[in-house]
Design an enzyme around this catalytic site. Sequence first.
Site: not given
Ligand code: AMP
Length: 282
Positions: A33, A36-37, A149, A185-186
């Site tokens: 996390l 963003g998350h 994103k 981003s992760s």
């Molecule tokens: P993930 O863990 O990459 O699948 O992302 C989980 C959620 O977090 C998804 O709804 C993504 O769009 C959101 N997310 C990931 N990176 C960001 C970011 N930089 N800003 C806003 N939301 C994000």
Amino acid sequence: MNIIKTVGDMKTWSRAIRESGKTLGLVPTMGYLHEGHLSLARKSINTCDHTVVSIFVNPKQFEPNEDLDTYPRDLEADRRELERLGVDALFLPTEEEMYPEGFQTYVNIEGMTDHLCGKSRPGFFRGVTTVVLKLFHIVQPHSAFFGEKDRQQLEVIRQMVRDLNLDVEIVGLPIVREADGLAMSSRNRYLGKEERETAQSLNRALKQAQQWIAEGESSVEKIRSGMRTLIEREGRAQVDYISVCDPKRFVELKEIRGQAVVALAVQVGKARLIDNCLIERI
Ligand code: AMP
């Protein structure tokens, strides 16, 4: 914070909340996390009575040649952050729990998934919509929170909710960026120092596109090729796609009139990075 590992326990916990008349927010993630998350979890905490965050690295949304095995994980740090934030439950299902032996049902959204990330990663959206629909059924949240994103993903989920008459409110939230403009981003973890500098070119190209459009450029072809030149100037970046498209259907535009999304995916070293912005020509 409750840590819940089985579908049965998650259903029991969320049913009790609904039956007590309280609202429930869900934030689906793949973990590792970052801010963003956390912005999604914070929004859920501020607008719903209770919040569930799920962490599940969903194998069904990875292509065979992608980074499923090396996807970054740090469950202990994630748990600490969510606890500190005041999240009520962390749902941590195993792969066997989500996809038991014999699993064979998938959700497939047509049309809008033929473009952008759906074109480069053919099974990706099928994996995403399948897991998100399962999470919606297991948790039955009143609201679910997603980041802009992944704008195409957000709109695909909105389409699924409309098409399948689901009773969940989809909340989309703005992209959270690092101080240098790189979208969090992760996968940024994969970037070495020089690659990290290269990665800034995505946001720079988006900003430049916005400026061209504000100055009156309406030819999509010119915007795309200008952005490509900016990015490819950084030797380490390989463009997957640069798109100027319709914000709901993701079909490529020829001319910009009204709203458009500028979106791009670029491979920098081991990291496939995406970014986008919504623009409006009045
Ligand atoms: P993930 O863990 O990459 O699948 O992302 C989980 C959620 O977090 C998804 O709804 C993504 O769009 C959101 N997310 C990931 N990176 C960001 C970011 N930089 N800003 C806003 N939301 C994000």
